[in-house]
Structure formats: structure tokens, C-alpha cells
Design an enzyme around this catalytic site. Structure first.
Site, short mmCIF file in Angstrom:
data_model
loop_
_atom_site.label_atom_id
_atom_site.label_comp_id
_atom_site.label_asym_id
_atom_site.label_seq_id
_atom_site.Cartn_x
_atom_site.Cartn_y
_atom_site.Cartn_z
N ASP A 143 0.83 -1.20 0.00
CA ASP A 143 0.00 0.00 0.00
C ASP A 143 0.87 1.26 0.00
OD1 ASP A 143 -2.67 1.36 0.53
OD2 ASP A 143 -1.53 2.00 2.30
N GLU A 161 1.75 -0.25 -4.83
CA GLU A 161 0.73 0.69 -5.28
C GLU A 161 1.40 2.03 -5.57
OE1 GLU A 161 -3.40 2.76 -3.70
OE2 GLU A 161 -1.69 2.50 -2.36
#
Length: 567
Positions: free
Chosen positions: A266, A300
Site C-alpha cells: 500500500d 501501489e
């Protein structure tokens, strides 16, 4: 084939854990199944029970949103919501009780492995839950970012403040000896931890503000992109070797204990690249020691223009392909020409190892943060019939499952979830929803309501994905083959690629029609490709001449044509 799932919104296998072992109202437990911003009850036991459903869809890897212990509820008055999504972590070492237990996660991984499926964990190293507060911002709605020039590490509260942290050479000198001289976190703000949360985080070192940037809210530009608090979340000082070593210990332990097969990282672009240069090799080595030689790590980087650079500067092995998603939005959920795909794939040379890296990028059409593909179709074509909306969704899936990359299905897309444009709107319940804004929406390809469980294997989108997954799995050209552009247009219409078996060189022609009119074209193929048979759609049986095949496609249609190579 990856399936991305938020456990809270997928399947509820054990209602006893809906409140995470907490008592009280939703402000304490985080549980309110009628509110889109709170826990709804899905868990790991429910996910494990649905493995046969996922296998029928053709899924070979499950990417699970963060399952770590979260702060149940955070936010000021009127801004409260729950950590159902998993990104507000307090304990990085255990499963959140809302989702079950560590044993439940082990059971899920073991059950997936028994079916030949992999499990990828969604991990966070950029931040923790919002626990640290700043005295200067108490009661304020925002805490503006304070940069290193105006608020240097060696002065308290600005360049004219009292000297602090003598001898600290700055965050660019990333050695333990240098960071041992950073002892006072009060250079920009005066951070403190409320008494009730002094030991809220695990491992214990995470409770010390010295391990955080403490510079206020990120504006997602310049230095604040890696040093600012992500919407108030406590931003870790990832330049500090102590933080790097701590995160290696945390996530290495999940590999050791559970044998997971990969990590989705993330907010990867909001961490300094040197951190990933140390973290990634450590994780790959830990996985090899555990007997996992092909541990998949993808970051990401939610910026199509920046994603390739992170495979070089940060040395990330792979990244989520936001550029692919943008091409789908422009060319299928929009009105741009098919040449958007030419530009997309021309840029494959920008990755660290060119096409060899590009072919490992997880591709997707929508997700839990950026909205569902069907929502963008309906927005772009408000007058379109439901039949046309369905055809556009089916076409996007055909592109996703046959072009280079690792296709990633967002849970619910296979059931026609139409979602919304932002995170909360695109996080519907699959096990039957009580949220009015979810149940009011019309599904694509079905008259059903998500007020009832949606695991319909007869749904036309489910059937299409499952059929193309079988084609993909059985056709090495579609999983590992070189890709060659054959046709594109500067308006909606024909897009064609050839892909080649990495061993035999046999050709598979992919042809797509992004227009609402039927088309017939001659498409270049290899001269040795003389006879064809369809793997999907309709294909001419023989080449019109050596090197040319006639392709006829219906509106928003596609075909996958395998050549029978004449040796």
C-alpha cells in the site's frame, strides 16, 4: 489471475466476531452493517468457505486487504468511521478480531494452497493508525505540512527555535549512528501520544514518536509526499534504519508463520525509495528460506506517469498497472481511439527490465479506492442501454484477461457491481447488504439486488471471466507470450495484437472492437499462420493470404484466434 477482496465486505462465516470482541455502540466496536463507513461482518472464515466459488471463476491468487489489528474507529466529531478496510493498523503482528484469529488466517492460506491457489497480503509500511497528536493542532481541522527548510531537524519549532538533535546530519544519512542523534521529535510540531493510547501499537517500538516524521498533513507533492501524514495517519520515518529493520521483522514473521505467497504494498510511492531497496530483497530472501521461490511483490503507485520509475528508483519488482486501467477508461469506458493502448504498451520499455517486468504487472479495471469500471461506463454513456453497458464491461474483461500483465478482478465485479467513483461507494457487500446507497443501485447484467448474497455462477460476467480464464490458463501465449501490435485507430474501432507461445512461437491473434458499429478488417499476421481456430468469438478458418487474416467483429465485440502454424 488475482482476486482482490476486502474480507469485511465479502462473506460472513462467523457472526460472533462481527464486533471484534468489543462491546458498546458502533463508536466503540466499529460495527454498523447499515453504514458504508463501518464494519459489516465479513471475515476470513467466510472467505475460506468461498474458495470453490473463486476457483470456479478461474482465480489462482487471492489478494486480501490488510487483516492486521486496526484502530476500530477514528476521526473527529462528524468524521468518524471504522477501520473495516484494514489500513489503520495498531498491531502489525496479529489478525484483527473482526476478521477472526491468526489460526483462521492460517486455515485460509492452507486451504488455498491445497487448491493450488496463492494468497497475497496487503501490507502497509508508510503509516500506522492515527494515534500521535500535535499540540499545535489540537482542536484544529487540519495540521499543515511543515517542511525541512522552514523546520529543520536541529531547531525546535522553526529556524529561530532552540537547538536540538546536535550532530544529526539529516535524513539522507541513513545509518544507525546518525539516527541515534535524532532524539527530540519537536522540530516541526510538538507530538504527543494521549495517555489512553501510550501502548496502543505493537510491536512496542511503534509507540515512540521519534520513529515518525511528525510534520503534519501531506499535500501529496514535493517532500510532503513521503514525509507528510496521509490524511492524518501517523507517517513512519522510513529513512531510519530502526524502522526498516522493524518492518522487515514484522512482515518476515508473516512469511515465516503463514507461508504467504506475496505482498501488495500500500502507498508505496509515499515511502522513500531507499526503504524499498532494503525491504524487498529481505522479503524475497525470507520467502526463499521458507521454500517460496517466486514470492510476488507489487507496489501501489497510483500515478500512471510514475509507476515505471518506481521499478528503477525504488527497485520494486512490480507495480499495480494504473496506466492499463486508464487506457481501459479512455478507450472502453470513454470515447478515445484504440491508439491509447499503443501508447500504453510502447511505454513498457520504461520498466526496469522492460517487457519482462511489464508482463508481471497486476492489471485491473477498477478497485476499492478508485471506483468500479461499470460506474465510469454509465457516467460516460448516460444514454446507453443496459445491454451496451454490459457489452462494454465484457469487452473490458476480454482486454484484461488476454493482454500482457496479471489480470486482477475486484470482488463483486464478476456479479455486475456498479459501485461508485470513490472508495466508500465502491465497497459493496457481496454477502447481502443493509446499506441503502448500495442496495439502491442496479447491477450490470442482472435484475437482482445486493440486498441478497451475490455469488451467482450463472451471471453473464461471471461466465465470461470463467471462460476466458480457462482459455488463458491453457494458452501460454496469453500468460507469458511476447505481444505485438497489429492494428489500432485514432478513434473507437479496431484494436489487434498478436501474442506468441514462448516455447513454440505459435501465434494467437487478439482482436477487439471498441465502437458501437460492426467492423470487418484485414489484420496482419505471421506468414506461417495460415489456419486459425477460435478460442473466443468467431475467427476465419484460413488466412486471406499469407500474412493477412480477415476479422469480423460485432459492436463492442472481440475474438481470440489461435493459429495452427504450418511448419
Amino acid at each position: 489471475m488475482i482476486y482482490f477482496v476486502l474480507p469485511d465486505r465479502f462473506a460472513n462465516g462467523d457472526p460472533a466476531n462481527d464486533r471484534g470482541g468489543l462491546s458498546g455502540d458502533r463508536g466503540t466496536t466499529g460495527f454498523d452493517p447499515a453504514d458504508a463507513r463501518y464494519y459489516h461482518g465479513g471475515d476470513l472464515k467466510g472467505l475460506a468457505a468461498k474458495l470453490p466459488y473463486l476457483q470456479a471463476l478461474g482465480i489462482t491468487a487471492i489478494w486480501v486487504a490488510p487483516i492486521f489489528v486496526n484502530k476500530p474507529v477514528q476521526g473527529g466529531p462528524g468524521q468518524q468511521s471504522a477501520g473495516y478496510h484494514g489500513y489503520w493498523i495498531t498491531d502489525f503482528t496479529h489478525v484483527d478480531p473482526h476478521f477472526g484469529t491468526d489460526a483462521a488466517f492460517k486455515a485460509l492460506v492452507d486451504a488455498a494452497h491445497a487448491r493450488g491457489m496463492k494468497v497475497y497480503m496487503d501490507i502497509v509500511a508508510n503509516h500506522t493508525a492515527d494515534v500521535i497528536q500535535y499540540r499545535e493542532c489540537v482542536g484544529a481541522s487540519a495540521c499543515p505540512y511543515r517542511g525541512r527548510a522552514d523546520y529543520p531537524y536541529q531547531r525546535r519549532g522553526g529556524v529561530h527555535g532552540a537547538p536540538i538533535n546536535p550532530g544529526f546530519a539529516g535524513d539522507a544519512v541513513q545509518t544507525a549512528e546518525n539516527f541515534a542523534k535524532l532524539t527530540d521529535p519537536g522540530y516541526a510540531y510538538t507530538p504527543f501520544v494521549p495517555e489512553a493510547e501510550r501502548a496502543a501499537k505493537h510491536p512496542a517500538w511503534l509507540n515512540d514518536p521519534i520513529h515518525y516524521h511528525n510534520r503534519g498533513d501531506s499535500i501529496f507533492a514535493g517532500e510532503s509526499s513521503t514525509m507528510g501524514d496521509f490524511v492524518g495517519l501517523d507517517d513512519l520515518m522510513t529513512e531510519d534504519p530502526r524502522v526498516l529493520a522493524g518492518m522487515i521483522d514484522i512482515y518476515g514473521s508473516w512469511i515465516d508463520r503463514f507461508g504467504v505467497d506475496g505482498f501488495r504494498i500500500d502507498t508505496a510511492r509515499h515511502v522513500n525509495p531507499e526503504f524499498w531497496q532494503g525491504f524487498v530483497p529481505a522479503m524475497l530472501a525470507r520467502a526463499r528460506t521458507r521454500g517460496i521461490p517466486n514470492f510476488h511483490i507489487f507496489g501501489e503507485v497510483a500515478d500512471p506517469a510514475a509507476q515505471a520509475a518506481h521499478t528503477i528508483a525504488a527497485k520494486l519488482p512490480s507495480v499495480l498497472d494504473f496506466a492499463f486501467r486508464q487506457a481501459l477508461l479512455d478507450g472502453v469506458a470513454g470515447t478515445k481511439g484504440t491508439d491509447v493502448f499503443e501508447k500504453l504498451f510502447d511505454d513498457d520499455v520504461l520498466y526496469a527490465r522492460g517487457f519482462d517486468t511489464a508482463i508481471t504487472l497486476p492489471t485491473f479495471s477498477g478497485n476499492h479506492d478508485n471506483g468500479r469500471f461499470a460506474w465510469f461506463v454509465r457516467k460516460a454513456f448516460p444514454q446507453a442501454s443496459e445491454a451496451e453497458v454490459l457489452r462494454r464491461v465484457l469487452l473490458s474483461n476480454a482486454l484484461l484477461l488476454t493482454l500482457r500483465g496479471v489480470p486482477t478482478i475486484y470482488a463483486g465485479d464478476e456479479q455486475g457491481f456498479a459501485g461508485g467513483a470513490n472508495d466508500v461507494d465502491a465497497r459493496e457487500d457481496q454477502f447481502g447488504s443493509k446499506v441503502a446507497q448500495y442496495t439502491a443501485r442496479k447491477l450490470v447484467g442482472s435484475d437482482a439486488s445486493i440486498a441478497t448474497p451475490r455469488f451467482d455462477e450463472a451471471h453473464p460476467i461471471f461466465r465470461e471471466i470463467a471462460a476466458l480464464a480457462r482459455v488463458r490458463t491453457a494458452t501460454p501465449a496469453l500468460t507469458r507470450g511476447r505481444q505485438l501490435l497489429r492494428a489500432r485507430e485514432d478513434k473507437p474501432g479496431l484494436l489487434a495484437f498478436s501474442r506468441f507461445d514462448p516455447v513454440t512461437g505459435a501465434e494467437v491473434l487478439l482482436a477487439f472492437n471498441t465502437s458501437t458499429e460492426p467492423l470487418t478488417r484485414q489484420v496482419q499476421v505471421e506468414t506461417r499462420s495460415l489456419r486459425f481456430h477460435p478460442l473466443a468469438g468467431s475467427c476465419a478458418a484460413t488466412a486471406s493470404a499469407p500474412g493477412s487474416l480477415s476479422i469480423t467483429l460485432p459492436p463492442l465485440g472481440y475474438a481470440v484466434c489461435a493459429a495452427e502454424t504450418n511448419q
